[in-house]
Design a protein around this motif. Structure first.
Motif, PDB file in Angstrom:
ATOM      1  N   THR A 213     -15.348 -26.776  31.492  1.00 52.52           N
ATOM      2  CA  THR A 213     -14.607 -27.101  32.577  1.00 52.52           C
ATOM      3  C   THR A 213     -15.333 -26.394  33.695  1.00 52.52           C
ATOM      4  O   THR A 213     -15.340 -26.676  34.915  1.00 52.52           O
ATOM      5  N   ASP A 214     -15.842 -25.105  33.413  1.00 57.00           N
ATOM      6  CA  ASP A 214     -16.617 -24.433  34.639  1.00 57.00           C
ATOM      7  C   ASP A 214     -18.198 -24.327  34.615  1.00 57.00           C
ATOM      8  O   ASP A 214     -18.827 -23.859  35.369  1.00 57.00           O
ATOM      9  N   ALA A 221     -22.518 -26.081  28.344  1.00 56.45           N
ATOM     10  CA  ALA A 221     -21.656 -25.957  27.344  1.00 56.45           C
ATOM     11  C   ALA A 221     -22.188 -25.686  26.000  1.00 56.45           C
ATOM     12  O   ALA A 221     -23.334 -26.550  25.674  1.00 56.45           O
ATOM     13  N   GLY A 222     -22.090 -24.681  25.394  1.00 48.07           N
ATOM     14  CA  GLY A 222     -22.620 -24.436  24.047  1.00 48.07           C
ATOM     15  C   GLY A 222     -23.719 -23.330  24.010  1.00 48.07           C
ATOM     16  O   GLY A 222     -24.339 -23.050  23.093  1.00 48.07           O
ATOM     17  N   GLY A 300     -10.646 -30.890  23.930  1.00 46.74           N
ATOM     18  CA  GLY A 300     -11.914 -31.692  23.925  1.00 46.74           C
ATOM     19  C   GLY A 300     -11.917 -33.250  24.044  1.00 46.74           C
ATOM     20  O   GLY A 300     -12.425 -34.063  24.641  1.00 46.74           O
ATOM     21  N   LEU A 301     -10.772 -33.932  23.231  1.00 44.39           N
ATOM     22  CA  LEU A 301     -10.822 -35.223  23.141  1.00 44.39           C
ATOM     23  C   LEU A 301     -10.474 -35.975  24.114  1.00 44.39           C
ATOM     24  O   LEU A 301     -11.161 -37.080  24.472  1.00 44.39           O
ATOM     25  N   PRO A 302      -9.595 -35.369  25.121  1.00 48.18           N
ATOM     26  CA  PRO A 302      -9.276 -36.263  26.275  1.00 48.18           C
ATOM     27  C   PRO A 302     -10.507 -36.504  27.214  1.00 48.18           C
ATOM     28  O   PRO A 302     -10.736 -37.305  27.610  1.00 48.18           O
ATOM     29  N   LEU A 303     -11.326 -35.542  27.239  1.00 52.47           N
ATOM     30  CA  LEU A 303     -12.573 -35.482  28.068  1.00 52.47           C
ATOM     31  C   LEU A 303     -13.472 -36.515  27.681  1.00 52.47           C
ATOM     32  O   LEU A 303     -14.403 -36.718  28.449  1.00 52.47           O
ATOM     33  N   ASN A 320     -21.236 -32.488  29.684  1.00 51.68           N
ATOM     34  CA  ASN A 320     -21.010 -31.330  28.743  1.00 51.68           C
ATOM     35  C   ASN A 320     -20.106 -31.593  27.619  1.00 51.68           C
ATOM     36  O   ASN A 320     -20.329 -31.207  26.648  1.00 51.68           O
ATOM     37  N   SER A 321     -19.122 -32.230  27.984  1.00 48.56           N
ATOM     38  CA  SER A 321     -17.925 -32.752  27.017  1.00 48.56           C
ATOM     39  C   SER A 321     -18.655 -33.372  25.927  1.00 48.56           C
ATOM     40  O   SER A 321     -18.245 -33.304  24.677  1.00 48.56           O
TER      41      SER A 321
END
Length: 450
Positions: A213-214, A221-222, A300-303, A320-321
């Protein structure tokens, strides 16, 4: 007597729930029928037995639970209280001048008052949705500590709170500066840990990797952030005081480094290799010799399942998601298959993760990670209690434990959706009659589509 929100001081009164079916929360989904549960004035369960054998002293209130299921209260091991779950704004001005202004406002006396009011409202939503224990994992300041202390002093009725305060991260890393304290060396990481402990936290969180998110660029991410040595220093300091450490980690490299450092739970997770699986099951540097996993599928899933315009997120967040969410799902599945202590945390407050939606994490564990409904409910109660070090006081309906209970219309081990509408919530012996939560109908509708 309505107690739909966090309420002021009220003495506990002894009562008995009679003729109840008890959904035990074990992995098999065992139900015990026509049972009575006596709750003493100190908020503890003092007797669990068949109703026909129950001895109820005079002065106890009698609550007829015929046709109802009484279950352990839910435990949410990953919450944020600064937001309510509507889409987080992103892409604004992130210049030092603006950031410094925002931080100054947040930590001013007026900002603290507004923040305290907001988190009280969000904790009320959690409690009214059946969550009787929470762990905050990334606060703006020590607002979670302040509310925890009010609740523990019987100032208000509320859930048990493990409060982490600001998480620990590298400068410019995940959560920095809004919900983090930054550090650049093992020595500074140890000092920052002690700083949080001195403020009264009873949980610690580190950012082993970048987040979604940021993120400011694709691939963040990761990506590894805190070093293994820095995280090990945090664990050493926290464990000396008996405090568990959680790690935000969204790649195999980050998960492995955090586990080797001795963290007690991994938040979000990734696909696992044999070494990672082994470290979860037998982790000599963790406080209790094993590490748990909170997949946070709600975050995670909604993204990746919903359209980007519905979510209101940037291209960077969406990209990133897509890099990490499949790994989170795979990690949850591998955790179940390999006997890892998989618990439940939703990452409340994040985009499309309302405070009242803990039950959805269980639903996603069934739909996407192969859990049975009974196993998912077990994860949110008995497994979470073990992962957070509370097995002796909560997580099951047993004599001697705190009366953290929910009364439901159906058996949650057969129909998880009944958890979305608890008919009575009891937190450490204090009833919340006619629990009520304000829903975001637009978000709920979209979440029901996958």
């Amino acid at each position: 007597m309505t107690m739909g929100r966090l309420q002021g001081r009220k003495e506990r009164e002894p009562f008995v729930l009679e003729h109840a079916s008890i959904a035990t929360g074990d992995e098999a989904g065992t139900v015990e029928t026509d049972m009575s549960i006596l709750v003493s004035a100190d908020g503890r369960i003092e007797q669990v037995c068949p109703t026909e054998l129950a001895y109820v002293p005079s002065g106890y209130h009698h609550i007829d639970a015929t046709g109802k299921f009484v279950a352990p209260g839910l435990i949410n091991a990953h919450v944020h209280l600064f937001a309510d779950g509507r889409p987080l704004s992103g892409g604004g001005d992130t210049s030092p001048r603006v950031i410094n202004g925002v931080m100054k406002a947040l930590h001013s006396p007026a900002g603290r008052m507004l923040l305290d009011a907001r988190i009280k409202k969000n904790v009320s939503a959690l409690l009214n949705s059946g969550v009787t224990t929470i762990r905050t994992l990334g606060d703006i300041g020590y607002e979670g500590v302040r509310l925890r202390d009010k609740i523990d002093a019987d100032g208000v009725t509320g859930p048990r709170i493990l409060a982490a305060g600001p998480l620990l991260a590298i400068p410019g890393g995940h959560g920095d500066p809004f919900i983090s304290l930054s550090c650049t060396s093992p020595e500074e990481a140890r000092r920052r840990t002690r700083e949080n402990l001195d403020h009264g936290v009873n949980a610690i969180k580190v950012a082993a990797t970048g987040g979604v998110t940021d993120a400011t660029k694709v691939g963040e991410a990761g990506s590894p952030q805190m070093t293994q040595d820095e995280m090990a220093a945090v664990c050493d300091e926290a464990h000396e005081f008996g405090v568990l450490v959680a790690a935000h980690a969204q790649s195999p490299e980050g998960v492995k480094a955090a586990l080797k450092a001795g963290v007690d739970t991994i938040e979000h997770g990734s696909a696992m290799d044999d070494e990672i699986i082994g470290l979860f099951l037998d982790n000599p540097r963790s406080l209790r010799g094993f590490s748990g996993l909170d997949p946070t599928l709600c975050a995670g899933l909604p993204l990746i399942k919903l359209d980007q315009d519905q979510l209101g997120v940037s291209d960077i967040v969406r990209s990133n998601s897509e890099l990490v969410v499949d790994g989170m799902v795979q990690g949850a599945r591998q955790g179940r298959e390999n006997g890892i202590s998989v618990g439940v945390g939703t990452d409340t407050g994040m985009t499309f993760v309302p405070q009242y939606g803990t039950w959805r994490e269980l639903d996603y564990m069934v739909k996407y990670a192969g859990f049975t409904p009974a196993q998912a409910f077990h994860a949110a109660t008995q497994v979470n209690a073990r992962n957070l070090g509370f097995s002796d006081v909560t997580g099951s309906v047993e004599a001697g434990k705190d009366a953290d209970l929910i009364v439901l219309a159906e058996d949650p081990a057969k129909n998880l959706r009944t958890l979305a509408d608890p008919q009575l919530v009891i937190a450490r012996g204090k009833p919340v009659w006619r629990p009520e939560v304000k829903h975001f109908e637009d978000i709920d509708h979209l979440l029901d589509t996958f």
